[in-house]
Design a protein around this motif. Sequence first.
Motif, PDB file in Angstrom:
ATOM      1  N   VAL A 165       2.590  10.576  -6.958  1.00 59.33           N
ATOM      2  CA  VAL A 165       3.258   9.734  -6.007  1.00 59.33           C
ATOM      3  C   VAL A 165       2.889   8.238  -6.368  1.00 59.33           C
ATOM      4  N   ARG A 166       3.929   7.409  -6.101  1.00 64.27           N
ATOM      5  CA  ARG A 166       3.577   6.006  -5.975  1.00 64.27           C
ATOM      6  C   ARG A 166       3.958   5.523  -4.605  1.00 64.27           C
ATOM      7  N   GLY A 167       2.981   4.567  -3.825  1.00 61.53           N
ATOM      8  CA  GLY A 167       3.511   4.270  -2.748  1.00 61.53           C
ATOM      9  C   GLY A 167       2.524   4.864  -1.674  1.00 61.53           C
ATOM     10  N   LEU A 168       2.814   4.729  -0.276  1.00 63.13           N
ATOM     11  CA  LEU A 168       3.855   3.817   0.144  1.00 63.13           C
ATOM     12  C   LEU A 168       3.662   2.538   0.467  1.00 63.13           C
ATOM     13  N   HIS A 169       4.716   1.893   0.084  1.00 67.23           N
ATOM     14  CA  HIS A 169       4.307   0.380   0.114  1.00 67.23           C
ATOM     15  C   HIS A 169       5.215  -0.373   0.700  1.00 67.23           C
ATOM     16  N   PHE A 170       4.952  -1.597   1.301  1.00 69.64           N
ATOM     17  CA  PHE A 170       6.025  -2.656   1.997  1.00 69.64           C
ATOM     18  C   PHE A 170       5.279  -4.093   1.935  1.00 69.64           C
ATOM     19  N   ALA A 174       8.535   1.270   4.451  1.00 73.69           N
ATOM     20  CA  ALA A 174       7.896   1.400   3.359  1.00 73.69           C
ATOM     21  C   ALA A 174       8.553   2.382   2.518  1.00 73.69           C
ATOM     22  N   HIS A 175       8.068   2.517   1.027  1.00 73.25           N
ATOM     23  CA  HIS A 175       8.927   3.118   0.097  1.00 73.25           C
ATOM     24  C   HIS A 175       7.755   3.811  -0.817  1.00 73.25           C
ATOM     25  N   GLY A 176       8.179   5.110  -1.264  1.00 71.84           N
ATOM     26  CA  GLY A 176       7.339   5.735  -2.334  1.00 71.84           C
ATOM     27  C   GLY A 176       8.124   6.825  -2.760  1.00 71.84           C
ATOM     28  N   PRO A 235      -5.869   4.086  -7.157  1.00 67.14           N
ATOM     29  CA  PRO A 235      -7.139   3.810  -6.244  1.00 67.14           C
ATOM     30  C   PRO A 235      -6.690   3.286  -4.924  1.00 67.14           C
ATOM     31  N   ARG A 236      -5.531   2.157  -5.092  1.00 65.61           N
ATOM     32  CA  ARG A 236      -5.279   1.592  -3.772  1.00 65.61           C
ATOM     33  C   ARG A 236      -4.557   2.449  -3.020  1.00 65.61           C
ATOM     34  N   ASP A 237      -3.746   3.233  -3.496  1.00 67.08           N
ATOM     35  CA  ASP A 237      -3.094   4.489  -2.856  1.00 67.08           C
ATOM     36  C   ASP A 237      -3.711   5.352  -1.955  1.00 67.08           C
ATOM     37  N   VAL A 285      13.671  -8.028 -10.770  1.00 65.28           N
ATOM     38  CA  VAL A 285      14.097  -6.570 -11.052  1.00 65.28           C
ATOM     39  C   VAL A 285      12.974  -5.847 -11.650  1.00 65.28           C
ATOM     40  N   ASN A 286      12.352  -4.843 -11.373  1.00 64.98           N
ATOM     41  CA  ASN A 286      11.280  -4.143 -11.794  1.00 64.98           C
ATOM     42  C   ASN A 286      11.755  -2.814 -12.505  1.00 64.98           C
ATOM     43  N   HIS A 287      10.785  -2.401 -13.486  1.00 68.54           N
ATOM     44  CA  HIS A 287      10.995  -1.048 -14.178  1.00 68.54           C
ATOM     45  C   HIS A 287       9.632  -0.516 -14.176  1.00 68.54           C
TER      46      HIS A 287
HETATM   47  C1  LIG Z   1       5.194  -4.258  -7.565  1.00 71.95           C
HETATM   48  C2  LIG Z   1       4.706  -5.279  -8.488  1.00 71.95           C
HETATM   49  C3  LIG Z   1       3.360  -4.789  -8.986  1.00 71.95           C
HETATM   50  N1  LIG Z   1       2.974  -5.611 -10.075  1.00 71.95           N
HETATM   51  C4  LIG Z   1       1.645  -5.521 -10.739  1.00 71.95           C
HETATM   52  C5  LIG Z   1       0.500  -5.169  -9.620  1.00 71.95           C
HETATM   53  C6  LIG Z   1      -0.254  -4.157 -10.430  1.00 71.95           C
HETATM   54  O1  LIG Z   1      -1.195  -4.876 -11.380  1.00 71.95           O
HETATM   55  C7  LIG Z   1       0.720  -3.405 -11.397  1.00 71.95           C
HETATM   56  C8  LIG Z   1       1.048  -2.117 -10.641  1.00 71.95           C
HETATM   57  O2  LIG Z   1       1.229  -2.471  -9.386  1.00 71.95           O
HETATM   58  P1  LIG Z   1       1.228  -1.298  -8.146  1.00 71.95           P
HETATM   59  O3  LIG Z   1       0.229  -0.370  -8.446  1.00 71.95           O
HETATM   60  O4  LIG Z   1       1.535  -1.957  -6.864  1.00 71.95           O
HETATM   61  O5  LIG Z   1       2.805  -0.536  -8.610  1.00 71.95           O
HETATM   62  P2  LIG Z   1       3.350   0.828  -7.857  1.00 71.95           P
HETATM   63  O6  LIG Z   1       2.459   1.559  -7.372  1.00 71.95           O
HETATM   64  O7  LIG Z   1       4.421   1.248  -8.855  1.00 71.95           O
HETATM   65  O8  LIG Z   1       4.063  -0.250  -6.622  1.00 71.95           O
HETATM   66  C9  LIG Z   1       5.551  -0.170  -6.483  1.00 71.95           C
HETATM   67  O9  LIG Z   1       5.603   1.227  -6.020  1.00 71.95           O
HETATM   68  C10 LIG Z   1       6.166   1.345  -4.798  1.00 71.95           C
HETATM   69  C11 LIG Z   1       6.981   2.876  -4.789  1.00 71.95           C
HETATM   70  C12 LIG Z   1       7.327   0.316  -4.321  1.00 71.95           C
HETATM   71  O10 LIG Z   1       8.335   0.659  -3.615  1.00 71.95           O
HETATM   72  C13 LIG Z   1       7.045  -1.176  -4.839  1.00 71.95           C
HETATM   73  O11 LIG Z   1       8.088  -1.639  -5.437  1.00 71.95           O
HETATM   74  C14 LIG Z   1       5.995  -1.279  -5.659  1.00 71.95           C
HETATM   75  O12 LIG Z   1       4.850  -1.642  -4.681  1.00 71.95           O
HETATM   76  O13 LIG Z   1       1.815  -4.197 -11.503  1.00 71.95           O
HETATM   77  C15 LIG Z   1       3.581  -6.932 -10.687  1.00 71.95           C
HETATM   78  O14 LIG Z   1       3.250  -7.716 -11.303  1.00 71.95           O
HETATM   79  N2  LIG Z   1       4.925  -7.196 -10.019  1.00 71.95           N
HETATM   80  C16 LIG Z   1       5.244  -6.328  -9.021  1.00 71.95           C
HETATM   81  O15 LIG Z   1       6.395  -6.743  -8.360  1.00 71.95           O
END
Ligand SMILES: Cc1cn([C@H]2C[C@H](O)[C@@H](COP(=O)(O)OP(=O)(O)O[C@H]3O[C@H](C)C(=O)[C@H](O)[C@H]3O)O2)c(=O)[nH]c1=O
Length: 189
Positions: A61-66, A121-123, A169-171, A50-52
């Motif tokens: 915008v966060r995503g789009l990830h899978f 994919a979700h974002g 940067p990744r997105d 479970v993430n917050h």
């Molecule tokens: C997803 C995740 C990330 N991390 C670490 C990896 C990076 O160091 C940092 C930020 O990760 P990221 O940039 O991937 O976070 P988001 O861009 O919010 O990614 C999420 O956003 C999109 C909208 C989603 O649907 C996914 O659940 C998820 O990919 O948290 C963790 O330690 N655990 C995790 O479960």
Amino acid sequence: MQRLSADPTPLPGVLRVQRHPVGDARGALARLFCRDTLAAAGWHWPVAQVNHTVTRARGTVRGLHFQRSPAAEAKLVHCLQGAVWDVVVDLRPGSPTHLQWHAELLSADNGCALLIPPGCAHGFQTQEDDVHMLYVHSAAHAPAHEGGLHPLDARLAIAWPLPVQHLSPRDQTHPPLPATGPALLGDFS
Ligand SMILES: Cc1cn([C@H]2C[C@H](O)[C@@H](COP(=O)(O)OP(=O)(O)O[C@H]3O[C@H](C)C(=O)[C@H](O)[C@H]3O)O2)c(=O)[nH]c1=O
């Protein structure tokens, strides 16, 4: 009254989940996950994480990830503070809605969440400052099995309500989808 209810969307298996909080003089209680109600709606996976997330700026915008197999994951996504325009893209090979996207406004006020099966994919884009999101994941985070789509991918033509901002940067570097034909982005079984 069930504390959660689920309705279909145009993408098979992607469900709009509605919270039905119980209120009293002190405030309210809302259920965010319910094994029995969601099993009836199609959640047949474990809960692995479970993430917050907190996102400060409107328009981000966060995503789009899978995630691919063996870490392909289902997600239940709630907005607990503020509002987001939440987008799901169907990546499932052979799906009748392959590469189609669907969006819902999720907010603390409307109590709407999205159940997203593996292979999508979700974002999201924040529509307010200081947005809090809660995710229930059926698989652990697996960076080696992660993939992503660029939010401004021309093939998707996602109609973001606000100018896309604050991409990580990744997105910013997800490769484009092929201009035609199916997108074979992995195995999601
Ligand atoms: C997803 C995740 C990330 N991390 C670490 C990896 C990076 O160091 C940092 C930020 O990760 P990221 O940039 O991937 O976070 P988001 O861009 O919010 O990614 C999420 O956003 C999109 C909208 C989603 O649907 C996914 O659940 C998820 O990919 O948290 C963790 O330690 N655990 C995790 O479960």
